[in-house]
Design an enzyme around this catalytic site. Sequence first.
Site, PDB file in Angstrom:
ATOM      1  N   SER A 198       0.837  -1.191   0.000  1.00 31.00           N
ATOM      2  CA  SER A 198       0.000   0.000   0.000  1.00 31.00           C
ATOM      3  C   SER A 198       0.880   1.252   0.000  1.00 31.00           C
ATOM      4  O   SER A 198       1.719   1.404  -0.879  1.00 31.00           O
ATOM      5  CB  SER A 198      -0.942  -0.078   1.204  1.00 31.00           C
ATOM      6  OG  SER A 198      -2.042   0.750   1.027  1.00 31.00           O
ATOM      7  N   ASP A 239      -8.949  -4.064  -6.051  1.00 31.69           N
ATOM      8  CA  ASP A 239      -8.467  -3.339  -4.870  1.00 31.69           C
ATOM      9  C   ASP A 239      -9.249  -2.040  -4.681  1.00 31.69           C
ATOM     10  O   ASP A 239      -9.275  -1.193  -5.574  1.00 31.69           O
ATOM     11  CB  ASP A 239      -6.978  -3.039  -5.029  1.00 31.69           C
ATOM     12  CG  ASP A 239      -6.305  -2.665  -3.717  1.00 31.69           C
ATOM     13  OD1 ASP A 239      -6.884  -1.867  -2.968  1.00 31.69           O
ATOM     14  OD2 ASP A 239      -5.202  -3.175  -3.461  1.00 31.69           O
ATOM     15  N   HIS A 285      -7.716  -5.566  -0.608  1.00 30.35           N
ATOM     16  CA  HIS A 285      -6.561  -4.667  -0.679  1.00 30.35           C
ATOM     17  C   HIS A 285      -5.280  -5.486  -0.610  1.00 30.35           C
ATOM     18  O   HIS A 285      -4.902  -5.991   0.442  1.00 30.35           O
ATOM     19  CB  HIS A 285      -6.647  -3.678   0.485  1.00 30.35           C
ATOM     20  CG  HIS A 285      -5.606  -2.612   0.467  1.00 30.35           C
ATOM     21  ND1 HIS A 285      -5.222  -1.946  -0.681  1.00 30.35           N
ATOM     22  CD2 HIS A 285      -4.862  -2.069   1.475  1.00 30.35           C
ATOM     23  CE1 HIS A 285      -4.302  -1.051  -0.388  1.00 30.35           C
ATOM     24  NE2 HIS A 285      -4.052  -1.112   0.911  1.00 30.35           N
TER      25      HIS A 285
END
Length: 530
Positions: free
Chosen positions: A243, A469, A499
């Site tokens: 991320s 995502d 995610h």
Amino acid sequence: MRTSPALRAAALAATATVLLPLAACSDDGDGDGSSTPTGASTASPTATADDLTSQKLEWSPCPPPNTAQGGGESPSPLPGGVVWECSFMDVPLDYAKPDGRTIELALVRAKAKDQQRRIGSLVFNFGGPGASGVATLPAFGTEYDRLRTRYDLVSFDPRGVGRSEGVQCADDAQLDAFYQEDSTPDDAAEEKQFVQGQKDYIADCEENSGPELPFVGTTNAARDMDLLRTVLGDDQLHYFGISYGTELGGVYAHLFPDKVGRAVFDAVVDPTKNAEQSSLGQAEGFQLALDNFTKDCAERDDCALPGATPQEVEQGIADLLGELEEEPVDGLGDRTLTQTLATTGIASALYSQETWPLLEQGLDEAGGGNGGLLLALADSLNGRSEDGRYDNSNAANIAINCADSKQRFTLEQTKAALPAFREASPLFGEYLGWGLMSCTGWPVAGAWETPDVSAPGAAPILVIGNTGDPATPYAGAKAMVEKLGKGVGVELTYKGEGHGAYNSKDACVQRAVDGYLLNGRVPKSGTVCG
């Protein structure tokens, strides 16, 4: 992820569930950060640059985490009884003054199983910004245990996060009130209250952490990682960024291309988008995840939510949120479930397909007047523990985002942007659109419109995009590959939900990642899994 401040930054690491309690290393269990740290480094508070590069880390078993890191118990041993060890490393507060004041970064590690074939340390960053790596790595350590065959698994609390000179803003009672406020104002009176709430929050941040705020940005965090590489004794940085950790990794690769070792970027932040574009992309991403959730619900005979089509299920959710704006329902203790907290809870559950059943249950119960589960989901994203104490992930998220991004939005500019956000997502658009004002009035100017991640000459970096995502839309992976430069970015696509990709347990993704990190086998760019 590079989380919008409106999403409050506590969704961690693309892992199985956002409700899992975390374990971490810290100075003590009370969260005040005032006692002598366990496992301190040998450098002094005014160490020279040479002292910092030669400091020796003193590792010891991790004590229970402090509040800023999320609270909880000491981390459990890994299979085989391997104990998580913690330490602290000194870094310059200001790299322009390397012989000036230093701050401590909290570290965690688990030693490699096969010391004879050990490659080095594999450093993790789990995103946010604001996520405590010292908390997250032990909590999900078994997910990466195969990688421990040849690496020491290492993570850290980035500066401003958790135990690493954690940014402090509002107190617990103030945060409870802050999150109860309407984050999507509908009239002039609500707009005035919203703007004042933002000003008050920022004033608290400046009062409690003002001297540190200019130095918590991503560039300094990348420099910290290179110092960590040196202190760990590695010639190259082997890295797993998730991320927002992909943006941090990209900035590191730009600054230190010759020091990049084997690196993986999962759930990729788009380095070409500014703050407004990123928030708009997240609105689209969360809408996509919501559409996938409502489609799944409508196709099942046992779905608890009303509606025969995805559109009808989604309309039912929108109707519930409208009702909550007018009249919140009972939540947990004396707290109620408001429209804003319900929207936060929905976003929280969309980070992983494994939490869709909780979302379905929470929506069903809220429709019947019991908002406890949706409120618990919101608490997990907001960093609130069951005892009512907040970690510092939200404060760190805003501080790092505002130190990085130059964009500052007036009330008029924000309102002008809202139609595009509503078009991107009828449910999440305004929620994320109003979040553009999170840095308005911040006492520190931002560093960039977009980060520079070009890294000519760096070793190959495996870049993984997930088509479903919600938080870091799939297109970001391709953009990262292009910006890293020819011969550096290696793109892999995962056709899945949630995610991130590696912790989806998809065998194809894990073979590709493990093959590269453990054996140096670079997969063919354009590989598709799932």
